[in-house]
Design an enzyme around this catalytic site. Structure first.
Site, PDB file in Angstrom:
ATOM      1  N   ASP A  89      84.028  31.379  15.705  1.00 27.35           N
ATOM      2  CA  ASP A  89      83.720  32.674  16.689  1.00 27.35           C
ATOM      3  C   ASP A  89      83.958  32.216  18.288  1.00 27.35           C
ATOM      4  O   ASP A  89      83.017  31.246  18.641  1.00 27.35           O
ATOM      5  CB  ASP A  89      82.243  33.067  16.292  1.00 27.35           C
ATOM      6  CG  ASP A  89      81.911  34.306  17.254  1.00 27.35           C
ATOM      7  OD1 ASP A  89      82.628  34.977  18.197  1.00 27.35           O
ATOM      8  OD2 ASP A  89      80.584  34.646  17.196  1.00 27.35           O
ATOM      9  N   TRP A 112      73.835  33.392  18.093  1.00 29.83           N
ATOM     10  CA  TRP A 112      74.893  34.071  17.504  1.00 29.83           C
ATOM     11  C   TRP A 112      75.437  33.361  16.133  1.00 29.83           C
ATOM     12  O   TRP A 112      75.582  34.243  15.160  1.00 29.83           O
ATOM     13  CB  TRP A 112      76.003  34.144  18.362  1.00 29.83           C
ATOM     14  CG  TRP A 112      76.000  35.365  19.650  1.00 29.83           C
ATOM     15  CD1 TRP A 112      75.657  35.043  20.589  1.00 29.83           C
ATOM     16  CD2 TRP A 112      75.439  36.668  18.994  1.00 29.83           C
ATOM     17  NE1 TRP A 112      75.485  36.459  21.214  1.00 29.83           N
ATOM     18  CE2 TRP A 112      75.288  37.293  20.511  1.00 29.83           C
ATOM     19  CE3 TRP A 112      75.527  37.530  17.978  1.00 29.83           C
ATOM     20  CZ2 TRP A 112      75.089  38.537  20.359  1.00 29.83           C
ATOM     21  CZ3 TRP A 112      75.500  38.847  18.078  1.00 29.83           C
ATOM     22  CH2 TRP A 112      75.104  39.595  19.307  1.00 29.83           C
ATOM     23  N   LYS A 128      83.728  40.406  26.517  1.00 30.83           N
ATOM     24  CA  LYS A 128      83.392  39.236  27.574  1.00 30.83           C
ATOM     25  C   LYS A 128      84.379  38.632  28.268  1.00 30.83           C
ATOM     26  O   LYS A 128      84.326  38.482  29.384  1.00 30.83           O
ATOM     27  CB  LYS A 128      82.729  38.046  26.530  1.00 30.83           C
ATOM     28  CG  LYS A 128      81.396  38.576  26.192  1.00 30.83           C
ATOM     29  CD  LYS A 128      80.708  37.824  24.970  1.00 30.83           C
ATOM     30  CE  LYS A 128      79.275  38.789  24.683  1.00 30.83           C
ATOM     31  NZ  LYS A 128      78.945  38.634  23.244  1.00 30.83           N
TER      32      LYS A 128
HETATM   33  C1  LIG Z   1      78.316  38.747  21.864  1.00 34.50           C
HETATM   34  C2  LIG Z   1      78.594  37.915  20.724  1.00 34.50           C
HETATM   35  C3  LIG Z   1      78.596  38.363  19.383  1.00 34.50           C
HETATM   36  C4  LIG Z   1      78.506  39.781  19.165  1.00 34.50           C
HETATM   37  O1  LIG Z   1      79.365  40.668  19.128  1.00 34.50           O
HETATM   38  P1  LIG Z   1      79.532  42.136  18.967  1.00 34.50           P
HETATM   39  O2  LIG Z   1      80.887  42.766  19.434  1.00 34.50           O
HETATM   40  O3  LIG Z   1      78.454  42.773  19.697  1.00 34.50           O
HETATM   41  O4  LIG Z   1      79.219  42.466  17.530  1.00 34.50           O
HETATM   42  C5  LIG Z   1      79.042  37.583  18.415  1.00 34.50           C
HETATM   43  N1  LIG Z   1      79.259  36.057  18.774  1.00 34.50           N
HETATM   44  C6  LIG Z   1      79.274  35.712  19.974  1.00 34.50           C
HETATM   45  C7  LIG Z   1      79.590  34.149  20.209  1.00 34.50           C
HETATM   46  C8  LIG Z   1      78.851  36.581  20.954  1.00 34.50           C
HETATM   47  O5  LIG Z   1      78.830  36.147  22.274  1.00 34.50           O
END
Ligand SMILES: *Cc1c(COP(=O)(O)O)cnc(C)c1O
Length: 387
Positions: A195, A120, A219
């Site tokens: 993030d 990511w 998540k």
């Molecule tokens: C799943 C994930 C993403 C992607 O997210 P989207 O909502 O599909 O754009 C980005 N960063 C992390 C750490 C993730 O686990």
């Protein structure tokens, strides 16, 4: 509530049963409104109040000051945006890396520091680099774990942060590799951007040490379709104000996430999940203890398996949210997935970019589900030990 399948998916992931029951009702009729949640106007007073309540829930859980009359360093904004965490990969550099004046040496254009610790953060830096091309800005890679197969994280003594950086970006939990930062990185004085998509609100954090946090809901917080941004007011003041409306943080903050039609349903689910987290679980430290117990249950089986299960992440960096492991060969892994499915465990395949196996233990996954999976892993090993 009876479940045929226990869900260990990497995302969208499991949600608490009690929330699903409330949603079932809300699809027909939200009790206090008398309308289906799928047909309530985003301009209704009810929805506006819902957004404000959900903003407050997030601030409360994070221990961020909520009163009026705060200085801009104590004041935070909470946004509910669309486009996923992926949209933030480009919206961030677009907003904060300013074009250098024509008279100025290109090397003095603003720049940001990034860590590349897994799948990511690789995506995040690639989008930032694309943005940087547009204004001769720079994106610095402070550390890249690719050579080590993203099996460990850097710690502070390996990193030389730039005090001049416009911001420093990292990913707190690498969902694909199962790596989690257990300390806060960065230099005081350089805006810290993180993030937290896969570990937001999964344990207590010192939120006031961050200037900008983003995390999509699917998540730990709710369904796909909404991404939470928590931004210090001081940070907002540095964002450019000439971006198109939707991509402009100022517009979004001023509109309380109601600039255009927001994902009403997804925000409602986030509100219910946060209420469950506050009232049924008892807040972040209780959640963190449950999450730790779930992860321990699986890591103990892996650790005691004499190499039958091979964990991917270095022990000190392994994630409480995503437990990534492998078996001796792909055939045995396929057998594991097959038997697990028959026993009622789903979502255990590793990410498509890596293969292997992954058990995701987001907030909505119950402790007894993790314990049952641990028991299954134990029995599977006993059956296939000879290999
Ligand atoms: C799943 C994930 C993403 C992607 O997210 P989207 O909502 O599909 O754009 C980005 N960063 C992390 C750490 C993730 O686990």
């Amino acid at each position: 509530m009876h479940r045929n399948q226990l869900n260990f998916s990497g995302g969208p992931g499991a949600l608490p049963d009690s929330v699903l029951v409330q949603l079932q009702q809300a699809v027909l009729e939200v009790p206090e409104v008398g309308l289906s949640i799928l047909g309530i106007s985003h301009r209704s007073d009810w929805f506006k109040a819902l957004v404000q309540t959900t903003e407050q829930q997030i601030k409360q859980l994070l221990g961020l000051n909520m009163g009026l009359g705060l200085g801009s360093s104590e004041k935070y904004h909470v946004l509910f945006l669309q486009g996923g965490a992926t949209q933030q990969f480009s919206m961030l550099p677009m907003a904060f890396l300013q074009q250098a004046a024509p008279s100025v040496d290109a090397r003095s254009a603003s720049f940001a520091d990034y860590l590349v610790t897994g799948y990511w953060s690789q995506k995040a830096i690639a989008d930032a680099q694309r943005q940087a091309l547009d204004f001769q800005g720079r994106i610095n890679t402070l550390w890249d774990g690719q050579d080590g197969g993203y099996s460990r994280l850097p710690h502070t003594d390996e990193l030389s942060f730039n005090p001049e950086a416009t911001y420093f970006h990292y990913v707190s939990n690498e969902t694909v590799e199962g790596l989690q930062q257990h300390q806060i990185l960065g230099l005081e004085g350089v805006p810290r951007v993180c993030d937290m998509s896969s570990d937001f609100l999964s344990r207590p954090i010192e939120a006031q040490r961050f200037d900008f946090i983003y995390a999509h809901a699917q998540k730990n917080l709710g369904p796909a379709g909404v991404t939470v941004v928590v931004m210090r007011d001081e940070m907002l003041q540095k964002a450019r104000n000439d971006a198109p409306g939707f991509l402009n943080y100022h517009t979004q903050v001023a509109a309380h996430s109601n600039y255009n039609t927001p994902p009403v349903f997804a925000i409602y689910v986030v509100h219910l999940v946060l209420r469950w987290l506050q009232e049924d679980i008892g807040g972040l430290s209780a959640m963190g203890q449950i999450n730790q117990a779930k992860a321990n249950a699986l890591y103990e089986v892996i650790g005691a398996s004499s190499g039958f299960y091979k964990g991917h992440a270095a022990t000190r960096d392994r994630s409480m949210m995503n437990v990534c492991f492998r078996l001796h060969d792909a055939e045995l892994e396929a057998r594991f997935l097959h038997q697990a499915a028959e026993a009622g465990f789903t979502g255990l395949a590793g990410h498509r970019s890596t293969g292997g196996l992954r058990a995701s233990l987001y907030n909505g996954v119950r402790l007894d589900a993790a314990q049952k999976l641990a028991q299954f892993m134990h029995e599977f090993q006993a059956q296939h030990q000879s290999r």
